[in-house]
Design a protein around this motif. Sequence first.
Motif, PDB file in Angstrom:
ATOM      1  N   LYS A  34      39.370  38.661  37.142  1.00 35.73           N
ATOM      2  CA  LYS A  34      38.264  39.573  37.474  1.00 35.73           C
ATOM      3  C   LYS A  34      37.206  38.892  38.346  1.00 35.73           C
ATOM      4  O   LYS A  34      36.566  39.548  39.163  1.00 35.73           O
ATOM      5  CB  LYS A  34      37.626  40.136  36.202  1.00 35.73           C
ATOM      6  CG  LYS A  34      36.980  39.103  35.307  1.00 35.73           C
ATOM      7  CD  LYS A  34      36.310  39.743  34.110  1.00 35.73           C
ATOM      8  CE  LYS A  34      35.755  38.673  33.183  1.00 35.73           C
ATOM      9  NZ  LYS A  34      35.107  39.219  32.007  1.00 35.73           N
TER      10      LYS A  34
ATOM     11  N   GLU B   6      36.083  40.229  41.855  1.00 33.37           N
ATOM     12  CA  GLU B   6      34.696  40.671  42.056  1.00 33.37           C
ATOM     13  C   GLU B   6      34.048  39.911  43.218  1.00 33.37           C
ATOM     14  O   GLU B   6      33.375  40.503  44.072  1.00 33.37           O
ATOM     15  CB  GLU B   6      33.886  40.457  40.768  1.00 33.37           C
ATOM     16  CG  GLU B   6      32.514  41.080  40.864  1.00 33.37           C
ATOM     17  CD  GLU B   6      31.619  40.785  39.661  1.00 33.37           C
ATOM     18  OE1 GLU B   6      32.043  40.034  38.758  1.00 33.37           O
ATOM     19  OE2 GLU B   6      30.495  41.302  39.645  1.00 33.37           O
TER      20      GLU B   6
ATOM     21  N   THR C  92      32.980  48.630  41.910  1.00 37.71           N
ATOM     22  CA  THR C  92      33.970  47.892  41.132  1.00 37.71           C
ATOM     23  C   THR C  92      33.814  48.220  39.645  1.00 37.71           C
ATOM     24  O   THR C  92      32.724  48.514  39.171  1.00 37.71           O
ATOM     25  CB  THR C  92      33.817  46.361  41.313  1.00 37.71           C
ATOM     26  OG1 THR C  92      32.536  45.996  40.823  1.00 37.71           O
ATOM     27  CG2 THR C  92      33.958  45.938  42.755  1.00 37.71           C
TER      28      THR C  92
ATOM     29  N   GLU D 269      35.583  47.090  35.589  1.00 40.28           N
ATOM     30  CA  GLU D 269      36.539  46.243  34.861  1.00 40.28           C
ATOM     31  C   GLU D 269      37.475  47.104  34.032  1.00 40.28           C
ATOM     32  O   GLU D 269      37.053  48.096  33.428  1.00 40.28           O
ATOM     33  CB  GLU D 269      35.783  45.268  33.957  1.00 40.28           C
ATOM     34  CG  GLU D 269      35.244  44.091  34.744  1.00 40.28           C
ATOM     35  CD  GLU D 269      34.463  43.113  33.895  1.00 40.28           C
ATOM     36  OE1 GLU D 269      34.735  43.033  32.666  1.00 40.28           O
ATOM     37  OE2 GLU D 269      33.583  42.446  34.462  1.00 40.28           O
ATOM     38  N   TRP D 270      38.715  46.695  33.981  1.00 40.82           N
ATOM     39  CA  TRP D 270      39.717  47.376  33.163  1.00 40.82           C
ATOM     40  C   TRP D 270      40.153  46.396  32.082  1.00 40.82           C
ATOM     41  O   TRP D 270      40.735  45.354  32.383  1.00 40.82           O
ATOM     42  CB  TRP D 270      40.922  47.787  34.034  1.00 40.82           C
ATOM     43  CG  TRP D 270      41.996  48.446  33.235  1.00 40.82           C
ATOM     44  CD1 TRP D 270      43.040  47.843  32.606  1.00 40.82           C
ATOM     45  CD2 TRP D 270      42.125  49.848  32.963  1.00 40.82           C
ATOM     46  NE1 TRP D 270      43.804  48.758  31.957  1.00 40.82           N
ATOM     47  CE2 TRP D 270      43.272  50.011  32.165  1.00 40.82           C
ATOM     48  CE3 TRP D 270      41.379  50.982  33.311  1.00 40.82           C
ATOM     49  CZ2 TRP D 270      43.702  51.251  31.706  1.00 40.82           C
ATOM     50  CZ3 TRP D 270      41.813  52.225  32.862  1.00 40.82           C
ATOM     51  CH2 TRP D 270      42.954  52.351  32.071  1.00 40.82           C
ATOM     52  N   ASP D 271      39.829  46.755  30.838  1.00 39.77           N
ATOM     53  CA  ASP D 271      40.138  45.838  29.743  1.00 39.77           C
ATOM     54  C   ASP D 271      41.345  46.349  28.959  1.00 39.77           C
ATOM     55  O   ASP D 271      41.223  47.267  28.143  1.00 39.77           O
ATOM     56  CB  ASP D 271      38.905  45.734  28.827  1.00 39.77           C
ATOM     57  CG  ASP D 271      39.132  44.723  27.699  1.00 39.77           C
ATOM     58  OD1 ASP D 271      40.274  44.231  27.579  1.00 39.77           O
ATOM     59  OD2 ASP D 271      38.181  44.446  26.968  1.00 39.77           O
TER      60      ASP D 271
ATOM     61  N   THR E 230      38.087  51.782  27.878  1.00 45.47           N
ATOM     62  CA  THR E 230      38.451  51.834  29.290  1.00 45.47           C
ATOM     63  C   THR E 230      38.931  53.234  29.635  1.00 45.47           C
ATOM     64  O   THR E 230      40.002  53.665  29.211  1.00 45.47           O
ATOM     65  CB  THR E 230      39.577  50.800  29.563  1.00 45.47           C
ATOM     66  OG1 THR E 230      39.218  49.577  28.950  1.00 45.47           O
ATOM     67  CG2 THR E 230      39.778  50.575  31.038  1.00 45.47           C
TER      68      THR E 230
ATOM     69  N   LEU F  18      39.138  45.933  38.382  1.00 49.16           N
ATOM     70  CA  LEU F  18      39.343  44.502  38.104  1.00 49.16           C
ATOM     71  C   LEU F  18      39.945  44.319  36.716  1.00 49.16           C
ATOM     72  O   LEU F  18      39.346  44.715  35.711  1.00 49.16           O
ATOM     73  CB  LEU F  18      37.996  43.771  38.140  1.00 49.16           C
ATOM     74  CG  LEU F  18      37.183  43.896  39.434  1.00 49.16           C
ATOM     75  CD1 LEU F  18      35.746  43.447  39.196  1.00 49.16           C
ATOM     76  CD2 LEU F  18      37.827  43.064  40.531  1.00 49.16           C
ATOM     77  N   TRP F  19      41.103  43.730  36.671  1.00 48.87           N
ATOM     78  CA  TRP F  19      41.745  43.424  35.386  1.00 48.87           C
ATOM     79  C   TRP F  19      40.905  42.392  34.644  1.00 48.87           C
ATOM     80  O   TRP F  19      40.387  41.455  35.265  1.00 48.87           O
ATOM     81  CB  TRP F  19      43.144  42.867  35.659  1.00 48.87           C
ATOM     82  CG  TRP F  19      44.029  42.795  34.452  1.00 48.87           C
ATOM     83  CD1 TRP F  19      44.243  41.722  33.649  1.00 48.87           C
ATOM     84  CD2 TRP F  19      44.858  43.850  33.934  1.00 48.87           C
ATOM     85  NE1 TRP F  19      45.131  42.040  32.666  1.00 48.87           N
ATOM     86  CE2 TRP F  19      45.526  43.337  32.807  1.00 48.87           C
ATOM     87  CE3 TRP F  19      45.091  45.182  34.307  1.00 48.87           C
ATOM     88  CZ2 TRP F  19      46.416  44.089  32.057  1.00 48.87           C
ATOM     89  CZ3 TRP F  19      45.980  45.937  33.558  1.00 48.87           C
ATOM     90  CH2 TRP F  19      46.630  45.389  32.449  1.00 48.87           C
ATOM     91  N   GLU F  20      40.796  42.553  33.338  1.00 47.18           N
ATOM     92  CA  GLU F  20      39.939  41.669  32.526  1.00 47.18           C
ATOM     93  C   GLU F  20      40.664  40.342  32.213  1.00 47.18           C
ATOM     94  O   GLU F  20      41.067  40.066  31.088  1.00 47.18           O
ATOM     95  CB  GLU F  20      39.552  42.427  31.254  1.00 47.18           C
ATOM     96  CG  GLU F  20      38.910  41.682  30.117  1.00 47.18           C
ATOM     97  CD  GLU F  20      37.571  41.080  30.444  1.00 47.18           C
ATOM     98  OE1 GLU F  20      36.711  41.804  30.954  1.00 47.18           O
ATOM     99  OE2 GLU F  20      37.389  39.883  30.174  1.00 47.18           O
TER     100      GLU F  20
ATOM    101  N   TYR G  49      40.612  35.931  33.282  1.00 53.10           N
ATOM    102  CA  TYR G  49      39.693  34.901  33.809  1.00 53.10           C
ATOM    103  C   TYR G  49      40.286  33.521  33.555  1.00 53.10           C
ATOM    104  O   TYR G  49      41.177  33.357  32.713  1.00 53.10           O
ATOM    105  CB  TYR G  49      38.316  35.018  33.135  1.00 53.10           C
ATOM    106  CG  TYR G  49      38.414  34.938  31.633  1.00 53.10           C
ATOM    107  CD1 TYR G  49      38.341  33.717  30.975  1.00 53.10           C
ATOM    108  CD2 TYR G  49      38.646  36.091  30.871  1.00 53.10           C
ATOM    109  CE1 TYR G  49      38.490  33.635  29.602  1.00 53.10           C
ATOM    110  CE2 TYR G  49      38.792  36.019  29.499  1.00 53.10           C
ATOM    111  CZ  TYR G  49      38.719  34.786  28.870  1.00 53.10           C
ATOM    112  OH  TYR G  49      38.883  34.716  27.512  1.00 53.10           O
TER     113      TYR G  49
END
Length: 373
Positions: free
Chosen positions: A191, A195, A207, A209-211, A218, A230-232, A234
């Motif tokens: 993400k 971002e 943008t 976030e998709w969790d 979500t 944005l996929w969650e 990291y």
Amino acid sequence: METAEFETDLSLFKYDNLEQLPPAYRELEEDERTERIEAALETLSDDVVILGHNYQRREIVDHADFVGDSYQLSVEAAESDADYVIFGGVTFMAESADIITDDDQSVILPSMEASCPMAGMAEALQVDAAWAELTAETDETIVPITYMNSYADLKAFCAEQGGLVCTSSNAHEAFEYAFERGDKVLFLPDKHLGENTAHRLGIEDETVEWDPWNPEGTDAAAAVENDVILWEGYCQVHERFGADHVEAIREEDSDANVIVHPECRREVVEAADVVGSTATICETVENADPGETWAIGTEIHLTQHLQRWHPEVDVIPLCGDACMDCNAMRQIDPNYLTWVLEELVAGRERNVVEVAPQEKELAQVALDRMLEI
Ligand code: 13P
Ligand code: SF4
């Protein structure tokens, strides 16, 4: 600026799994090991090429034929005609090398324990389910982009849906590619890189976030109102850097320069002077004037390499003594390198990474699209 010599004892943080290694290889001393690695390399000659990611330990980097970032290593793998490509890196890198190299070349990962946690944060099955939900809510075209730090099945999925792979050095080009062909981007799995790239392209307020671990939180219909989903996921190493680390460096020395990797949080990237892949970090320090100070916000082994390679520049870790050590990269213990090389000399291939043929073809399409942008 007075800077402390970098003396963190990395062994304090060390978790190496040496269990897959035959006992005789577990306790090798550096001198003996170096001698044996060199002897094996002499015997194997051009049959072998060693690729080393910038985050690898000194003992791996010192033996590598090529050291670089994820993108450079994939280009090197594609261009190599060695029978054996030994990958000093993590599983997804070795997989990508296997996809890119010819079928008669073998890619060897010295330790099979070297798996990037971020790559595991977006499993193809999960992404499939999210894709079904998202595409059901819009008539517009969503293009999936997966960061190189993902497994082959996800790369194959992206190819199938008209998407591609990117690395930290070409994420913005991948976004441009996607927006030329579609209306929205689903960015996986990092993400922060997603971002930071969206901001760089001026897509700041669009943008979301998709969790996947919180399905109730979500809402697919709301998500597709945005340009970038944005996929969650990291990186556990880069997420530890904070804007306060940058502030502390600046307070200590107002002339210090700060460079960070785009896997860092948005506020860290915003506070830094330069942001870029590990290759950009290397080039920036290489081109620095003697006496300049550069604080590096990335995995600690690269900071240490830069201190060795460029003693004329004051290279310091962005967060002092806190240890930003990637445990996945650390698994490539030099004793494993000795073992796989000596096994090759004995005619045995160990730890060969092979992507299943059904995924290989499609994943190659996603990687080729990246190599062409
Ligand atoms: P790059 O070498 O592409 O900058 O990637 C950093 C990284 O985290 C690889 O896992
Ligand atoms: Fe994965 Fe982060 Fe390690 Fe890179 S530094 S291999 S993204 S855990």
